[in-house]
Design a protein around this motif. Sequence first.
Motif, mmCIF file in Angstrom:
data_model
loop_
_atom_site.group_PDB
_atom_site.id
_atom_site.type_symbol
_atom_site.label_atom_id
_atom_site.label_comp_id
_atom_site.label_asym_id
_atom_site.label_seq_id
_atom_site.Cartn_x
_atom_site.Cartn_y
_atom_site.Cartn_z
ATOM 1 N N THR A 69 0.986 -1.249 -0.120
ATOM 2 C CA THR A 69 -0.041 -0.170 0.075
ATOM 3 C C THR A 69 0.853 1.355 0.024
ATOM 4 O O THR A 69 0.671 2.323 -0.758
ATOM 5 N N ASP A 70 1.970 1.311 0.896
ATOM 6 C CA ASP A 70 2.912 2.493 0.904
ATOM 7 C C ASP A 70 3.631 2.592 -0.482
ATOM 8 O O ASP A 70 3.728 3.688 -0.885
ATOM 9 N N ARG A 71 3.916 1.664 -1.256
ATOM 10 C CA ARG A 71 4.437 1.502 -2.548
ATOM 11 C C ARG A 71 3.427 2.257 -3.668
ATOM 12 O O ARG A 71 3.601 3.120 -4.503
ATOM 13 N N ASP A 72 2.228 1.313 -3.687
ATOM 14 C CA ASP A 72 1.311 1.637 -4.862
ATOM 15 C C ASP A 72 0.222 2.338 -4.571
ATOM 16 O O ASP A 72 -0.716 2.703 -5.517
ATOM 17 N N GLY A 73 -0.174 2.677 -3.312
ATOM 18 C CA GLY A 73 -1.315 3.526 -2.912
ATOM 19 C C GLY A 73 -2.566 2.294 -2.577
ATOM 20 O O GLY A 73 -2.230 1.462 -2.847
ATOM 21 N N ALA A 74 -3.468 2.831 -2.023
ATOM 22 C CA ALA A 74 -4.584 2.111 -1.321
ATOM 23 C C ALA A 74 -5.180 1.260 -2.499
ATOM 24 O O ALA A 74 -5.589 -0.159 -2.604
ATOM 25 N N GLU A 75 -5.486 2.041 -3.608
ATOM 26 C CA GLU A 75 -6.439 1.455 -4.579
ATOM 27 C C GLU A 75 -5.653 0.389 -5.386
ATOM 28 O O GLU A 75 -6.064 -0.867 -5.598
ATOM 29 N N GLU A 76 -4.545 0.626 -5.848
ATOM 30 C CA GLU A 76 -3.656 -0.341 -6.623
ATOM 31 C C GLU A 76 -3.236 -1.411 -5.824
ATOM 32 O O GLU A 76 -3.036 -2.386 -6.097
ATOM 33 N N GLY A 77 -2.905 -0.986 -4.467
ATOM 34 C CA GLY A 77 -2.330 -1.736 -3.502
ATOM 35 C C GLY A 77 -3.348 -2.943 -3.264
ATOM 36 O O GLY A 77 -2.930 -3.943 -3.272
ATOM 37 N N ALA A 78 -4.556 -2.611 -3.282
ATOM 38 C CA ALA A 78 -5.587 -3.804 -3.025
ATOM 39 C C ALA A 78 -5.377 -4.738 -4.134
ATOM 40 O O ALA A 78 -5.945 -6.006 -4.084
#
Length: 207
Positions: A69-78
């Motif tokens: 999540t830290d690397r990709d952001g919440a939406e993409e990290g999911a």
Amino acid sequence: MLTLADTDYVCDYIRRGGDKQAFLEKFKGAYSVGFDPDIHLRTVGVANQTTMLRGETEEVQRRIRQAITDRDGAEEGAKNFRFFDTICGATQERQDALRELLNVKMDLLIVVGGYNSSNTSHLAEMGEERLPTYFVLNASRLVSPQEIKHYDLHQKEEVIARNWLPEGPVMVGITAGASCPNNLIEETLIRLFELRGISRQELNAAA
């Protein structure tokens, strides 16, 4: 990954990248042929050994999820993280039951089961964190009130503890691995009473 420190090492690589060769050397023998952390840590699935402690595996997945999540952001990290809960139901039941038992004031805990059993070892680890704990193979290891043979998780061998059973009133907890036969648990209970001068016949009469 063997420890949470290993998990943090992977999480750091997920967030910032790093020395690929050092990463591969650290986890040598623990990844499949062709694994490339720069490619294969872009999307991650976490599955746990069936006999792991639930708290441990949940912490591993939480840390890795947060790194992605830290690397990709919440939406993409999911999209780039999946968690597969494969913990054995019987194993989880024993862990939950022991967690409740540990809330009771006890003088010591006996864990019965095979020394090569992962889920039984985890029960012993849980007990060790709270009170004197003896991991025994069967009733025969309760030699006398002065001597018990038990498996030391740190030395990875059976050792002898002296004066393990306190005199006077004592509260003893007993648990066992998920695959431990009931008769081994029963024999250990009977042996414990025998060490207090109560015979098998007296127990049967009182039952």
